[in-house]
Write a protein that holds these residues in place. Structure first.
Motif, PDB file in Angstrom:
ATOM      1  N   THR A 232       0.836  -1.208   0.000  1.00 16.82           N
ATOM      2  CA  THR A 232       0.000   0.000   0.000  1.00 16.82           C
ATOM      3  C   THR A 232       0.869   1.255   0.000  1.00 16.82           C
ATOM      4  N   GLU A 233       1.915   1.222   0.869  1.00 16.81           N
ATOM      5  CA  GLU A 233       2.809   2.378   0.941  1.00 16.81           C
ATOM      6  C   GLU A 233       3.550   2.587  -0.377  1.00 16.81           C
ATOM      7  N   VAL A 234       4.024   1.460  -0.970  1.00 17.37           N
ATOM      8  CA  VAL A 234       4.745   1.567  -2.244  1.00 17.37           C
ATOM      9  C   VAL A 234       3.834   2.136  -3.327  1.00 17.37           C
ATOM     10  N   LYS A 235       2.589   1.654  -3.346  1.00 18.03           N
ATOM     11  CA  LYS A 235       1.642   2.165  -4.343  1.00 18.03           C
ATOM     12  C   LYS A 235       1.418   3.660  -4.148  1.00 18.03           C
ATOM     13  N   SER A 236       1.241   4.052  -2.855  1.00 14.91           N
ATOM     14  CA  SER A 236       1.026   5.470  -2.566  1.00 14.91           C
ATOM     15  C   SER A 236       2.249   6.300  -2.957  1.00 14.91           C
TER      16      SER A 236
END
Length: 506
Positions: A232-236
């Motif tokens: 999720t963090e990488v996508k964000s």
């Protein structure tokens, strides 16, 4: 961690008990073997006594005595006595099958192997009965000595003798039975302990394995949640980076446009600086050439008119020719000056780098550049610090166009105000792994502050009364940077001199 420790402890205890069990098995084997040796020695004494009584051969009596002394520990003990030994000595010239060791009584050996007090009592009783039997055998030996062999044999086969043998064997059987019971009980107890320890270790191991599986599953769940969070963090972060990248590309695009505008502005500014100087330098020889050409035309027209009227004398004609020739020379000189300016501009614009590439030795080249200047300025001290073998592979004309203006500037401009008492110019050169470094240093008045940052610009001179067009250092800069991919620098201080440093790569 506790389960692992318990597994190790129980496994260790199982191994310890297993080792103790093996030691007990060895102990039991030795005790049984020694008790059998006691029984065997009694049978061997009987055999030797009866053989002596039957044959009267003293060899059997000797063996009889030796068996007793070995058992009592007063004679050396043959190694592996429990194996076949005396039978190998009965024949004529028989040889002992084993070497002998230090004397040691049979009862001492039993004590060393851990026989219990009760068991030792049983075997001691058996040995005592055997010693009592020896008395009967000694009595038979006395009869043999007097030739009464038959009476001796009767004693050795009598009921009393046989009854004594029974008593000996009864005590030995009691010992063996007791040993078998004790050993069986001990072995059963030891096996029970070993099994219980192994069982406990196995249970701890199973519990440890289950704990590890549970821990692995929990860690897998935690790892999955961490991976989901990181995804999720990488996508964000990726989306944020994409937006920033778009903004950066937009900024780069604007910067590129600004750079183009600045380059165009710099080109325009350069042209603004260059055109007036170029116009002045070209207009002067053009004006001279036009004036000289006009005078030529006037002189030619005057000569033609006077020739037509037959009014010209030879001396006047020659004078007119000389004037026309002078005007022609002015035109040629002006044209050559314009051609020289154009040639230097071609070098500055990176279009005049032709020439044969070959090794050029710096010492003679720079000496040639200095020779004429030294004659013109004998009051200036000149020092050349250049290795004879130092050579640069390049067109000689380009190297000369680099060094000539730099050296001329030192002679023409450094000492223009004649304020230096001992003027000197030092020219040095050295080679290294990185390339070549050439320095032209003077102790003159330095470069004026207002033009210090413009010395390599075209048409820059200290003042118009000084010699030169102001293109020499511009040409040197163009050749050093564009042809050699090198560096040319200027270090100067007011009233402390100037140093031009030229760095050319290998």
């Amino acid at each position: 961690m506790l389960l692992f420790f318990l597994s190790v402890v129980f496994t260790f205890l199982a191994f310890v008990n297993k080792e103790a069990q093996e030691q007990e098995i060895g102990k039991n084997f030795n005790l049984v073997r020694l008790s059998q040796e006691l029984r065997l020695s009694s049978d061997q004494l009987t055999m030797m006594a009866r053989a002596y009584a039957a044959t009267g051969n003293p060899k059997f009596k000797q063996f009889f005595d030796e068996i007793l002394t070995i058992r009592n520990g007063t004679s050396p003990r043959p190694k592996h006595l429990h194996r076949v030994y005396w039978d190998m000595l009965l024949v004529k010239e028989g040889q002992a099958p084993f070497e002998k060791e230090a004397p040691k009584a049979l009862l001492t050996l039993l004590l060393e192997n851990g026989v219990s007090t009760d068991e030792l009592t049983m075997l001691r009783n058996a040995e005592d009965k055997s010693e009592a039997l020896v008395s009967l055998e000694r009595e038979a030996f006395e009869l043999v000595a007097t030739g009464k062999n038959q009476q001796a044999l009767k004693i050795l086969y009598s009921e009393a003798y046989l009854q004594s043998k029974v008593h000996i064997m009864t005590h030995i059987n009691a010992f063996l039975e007791r040993r078998e019971q004790d050993f069986s009980s001990l072995l059963a107890s030891s096996n029970k302990k070993v099994k219980s320890y192994y069982g406990a270790a196995f249970v701890c191991f199973i519990l440890l394995l289950l704990s590890l599986i549970t821990l692995y599953n929990s860690r897998s769940a935690i790892r999955k949640s961490i991976i989901d969070y990181l995804n999720t963090e990488v996508k964000s972060q990726t989306e944020e980076l994409i937006e920033k990248n778009k903004a950066l590309n937009h900024a780069i695009s604007e910067l590129s446009e600004t750079q183009k505008r600045l380059i165009n502005a710099e080109k325009s500014a350069t042209l603004v600086r260059l055109i007036p100087g170029l116009a002045h330098e070209i207009n002067t020889p053009i004006g001279v050439a036009m004036t000289a050409s006009s005078n030529q035309l006037l002189l030619v027209e005057g000569v033609r008119q006077r020739v037509n009227k037959n009014e010209i004398a030879k001396s006047a004609l020659l004078h007119s020719i000389e004037n026309i020739e002078s005007c022609a020379k002015l035109v040629v000189n002006s044209t050559e000056r314009i051609t020289g300016i154009i040639d230097k501009l071609k070098i500055i614009t990176n279009t005049g780098f032709e020439g044969e590439v070959k090794p050029v030795y710096l010492q003679p080249l720079i000496a040639h550049c200095v020779s004429e200047l030294a004659n013109q300025h004998p009051h200036i001290d000149i020092t050349l610090d250049i290795p004879e073998a130092l050579a640069i592979t390049a067109p000689e004309r380009l190297l000369q166009q680099v060094f000539q203006p730099v050296i001329e500037n030192a002679f023409y401009h450094a000492f223009a105000d004649n304020s230096v008492r001992s003027p000197c110019v030092i020219i040095s050169a050295q080679a290294s792994k990185l390339g070549y470094t050439i320095k032209v240093t003077d102790n003159g008045g330095g470069i004026p502050h207002e033009i210090k940052d413009k010395v390599f610009d075209p048409f820059v001179v200290g003042n118009r009364t000084q010699k030169g067009l102001g293109l020499g250092l511009s040409v040197a800069l163009a050749i050093v940077t564009q042809y050699f991919n090198g560096v040319i620098e200027c270090e100067t201080e007011s009233n402390s001199g100037t140093c031009i440093i030229i760095k050319l790569p290998s």
